[in-house]
Design an enzyme around this catalytic site. Structure first.
Site, mmCIF file in Angstrom:
data_model
loop_
_atom_site.group_PDB
_atom_site.id
_atom_site.type_symbol
_atom_site.label_atom_id
_atom_site.label_comp_id
_atom_site.label_asym_id
_atom_site.label_seq_id
_atom_site.Cartn_x
_atom_site.Cartn_y
_atom_site.Cartn_z
ATOM 1 N N GLY A 1 41.633 40.059 35.878
ATOM 2 C CA GLY A 1 41.975 41.248 36.810
ATOM 3 C C GLY A 1 41.615 42.415 35.884
ATOM 4 O O GLY A 1 40.514 42.835 35.284
ATOM 5 N N LYS B 1 51.812 43.864 41.237
ATOM 6 C CA LYS B 1 52.901 43.112 42.095
ATOM 7 C C LYS B 1 53.228 41.946 41.631
ATOM 8 O O LYS B 1 52.499 41.093 40.898
ATOM 9 C CB LYS B 1 52.408 42.994 43.431
ATOM 10 C CG LYS B 1 52.130 44.246 44.225
ATOM 11 C CD LYS B 1 51.423 43.713 45.815
ATOM 12 C CE LYS B 1 51.493 44.985 46.677
ATOM 13 N NZ LYS B 1 51.179 44.623 48.201
ATOM 14 N N GLY C 1 39.306 34.707 37.682
ATOM 15 C CA GLY C 1 40.177 34.010 38.347
ATOM 16 C C GLY C 1 40.512 32.750 37.456
ATOM 17 O O GLY C 1 41.710 32.253 37.659
ATOM 18 N N ARG D 1 26.810 39.136 31.829
ATOM 19 C CA ARG D 1 27.111 37.871 31.994
ATOM 20 C C ARG D 1 25.772 37.151 31.415
ATOM 21 O O ARG D 1 26.016 35.872 30.939
ATOM 22 C CB ARG D 1 27.149 37.443 33.560
ATOM 23 C CG ARG D 1 28.604 37.854 33.881
ATOM 24 C CD ARG D 1 28.847 37.218 35.090
ATOM 25 N NE ARG D 1 30.321 37.135 35.345
ATOM 26 C CZ ARG D 1 31.019 37.542 36.407
ATOM 27 N NH1 ARG D 1 30.384 37.644 37.567
ATOM 28 N NH2 ARG D 1 32.405 37.581 36.483
#
Ligand code: AMP
Length: 400
Positions: free
Chosen positions: A355, A198, A378, A37
């Protein structure tokens, strides 16, 4: 094109530039364990420094509940100093008030100052105007280079853009331009591949994509729910049976929007969720009751690769199988290889992120071979969901 300013549009020499960066890096025994980062924001920091600015970095680390020394940014300042050995990098033990002001006053042109964790003040996350004003008092211009925090309306990610002249840093700019080319003004046809475990965690994303893309390929665990909703017996696969109605609604919505849905037409089903669990390829009519689907089959891989050949733009989120477990990584690796080849040949613009996608691309050794891979987590997902990101909206002058 977008309406945000970049470093090309602002004069920075001898100005105090407050730069919001993502330095939320892992620390081990008080030392930076992974500097990815930090490296990502170096282009903005060095450009500003080389142009003679006084660079003041704002960042958060973790989720402190008030002041918490274990989440101090001091080790990160040390790490930046090591990387930028020819620059002067200092650290202030507070991000507002006298301590911060003294450190700012001591800056020479080209110097870099990292202020302490902005989240030591709960006002940061409340976007408190008085706290924002205290941060703003330290600088002349605000540069936001933290796309990964842009879905949060906090003082340092959103509030400052409303009270100071502002611009996007180079990383933010690259991210916004890539995303814009992928979904806002893409070259068509656009194909999206969505995988992952999911459907329930990706409903907003699926709803948004059916309205934006020409082909939506649904894989991974969530494909099982779609197959089940169409009457396929999925054995003991991961499947959200109570989401079958929602899956059917998404399929109807896609048909109404002229979005072609691709689902696996053959699958690899195994005895259990474990590496090298005994498995076979089955067509959709013959998945045994006692087996679970962990990957797509060869016919599906071929069909999806053919579809990729027709696309000009590809957006990818989520592995299309249990990629952590060999040999159930085959579908994910094959699609990654195809996307890499088409990108390399200049046939598609490819954007991926969110993710487990990064982990899958690392496994496929493809992380640096797509047009753009977002590490924003996110924020990238919220963008795929079609949400307005507070930090980005503020940069674009949306006073909403
Ligand atoms: P997500 O975080 O939603 O992107 O989901 C990623 C996870 O989905 C990974 O851990 C995969 O192992 C898992 N996954 C993908 N396909 C399947 C599947 N067919 N059955 C169970 N888990 C799966």
């Amino acid at each position: 094109m977008s309406t945000f300013k970049t470093l090309d549009d602002i004069t920075v020499s001898n100005k105090k530039i407050l730069v919001r960066v993502d330095l939320n890096v892992p620390l081990k025994n008080g030392v930076v364990a992974d500097s990815t980062r930090i490296e990502k924001v170096l282009p903005t920091i060095t450009e500003l420094s080389d142009k003679g600015a006084k660079v003041i970095l704002l960042a958060h680390l973790g989720r402190p509940n008030g002041k918490d020394e274990s989440l101090s940014l001091k080790p990160i300042a040390d790490s930046i100093q090591k990387i930028l050995a020819d620059k002067r990098v200092t650290f202030a033990a507070d991000c507002i008030g006298e301590t911060a002001q003294h450190a700012v006053d001591a800056l020479q042109q080209g110097d870099i100052l990292l202020l302490e964790n902005v989240r030591f003040y709960p006002q940061e996350e409340k976007n408190d105007p008085a706290f924002t004003a205290q941060l703003a008092a330290l600088g002349d211009i605000y540069v936001n280079d933290a796309f990964s925090a842009a879905h949060r309306a906090h003082s340092s990610t959103e509030g400052l853009a409303k009270v100071l002249p502002c611009a996007a840093g180079r990383l933010m700019q690259a991210e916004l331009e890539a995303l814009e080319h992928a979904l806002t003004t893409p070259e068509r046809p656009v194909m999206a591949i969505v995988g992952g475990a999911k459907i329930s965690t990706k409903l907003d994303l699926l709803h948004n994509l059916v309205s934006k893309v020409d082909i939506l390929a649904i894989g991974g665990g969530m494909a099982n729910t779609f197959l089940y909703a169409q009457g396929v017996n999925v054995g003991k696969s991961l499947c959200e049976k109570d989401a079958a109605e929602t899956a059917r609604a998404i399929l109807q919505e896609a048909a109404a929007q002229n979005c072609t849905i691709l689902l696996p037409t053959d699958v690899v089903a195994a005895d259990g969720f474990a590496a090298n669990s005994p498995s076979e390829v089955y067509d959709l009519q013959s998945v045994p009751e006692g087996r679970m689907i962990l990957d797509m089959g060869d016919a599906s891989i071929a069909a999806w690769c053919n579809a990729l050949e027709t696309a000009k733009t590809v957006v990818w989120n989520g592995p299309v199988g249990a990629f952590e477990l060999e040999p159930f990584d085959k579908g994910t690796l094959a699609l990654a290889a195809k996307i890499v080849a088409l990108t390399k040949a200049g046939k598609i613009l490819s954007v991926a992120g969110g993710g487990d996608t990064i982990a899958a691309l690392v496994k496929a050794q493809s992380l640096d071979k797509l047009s753009y891979v977002s590490t924003a987590g996110g924020a990238f997902l919220e963008w795929l969901e079609g949400k307005k990101l507070a930090g980005v909206a503020a940069l674009m002058g949306d006073r909403g």
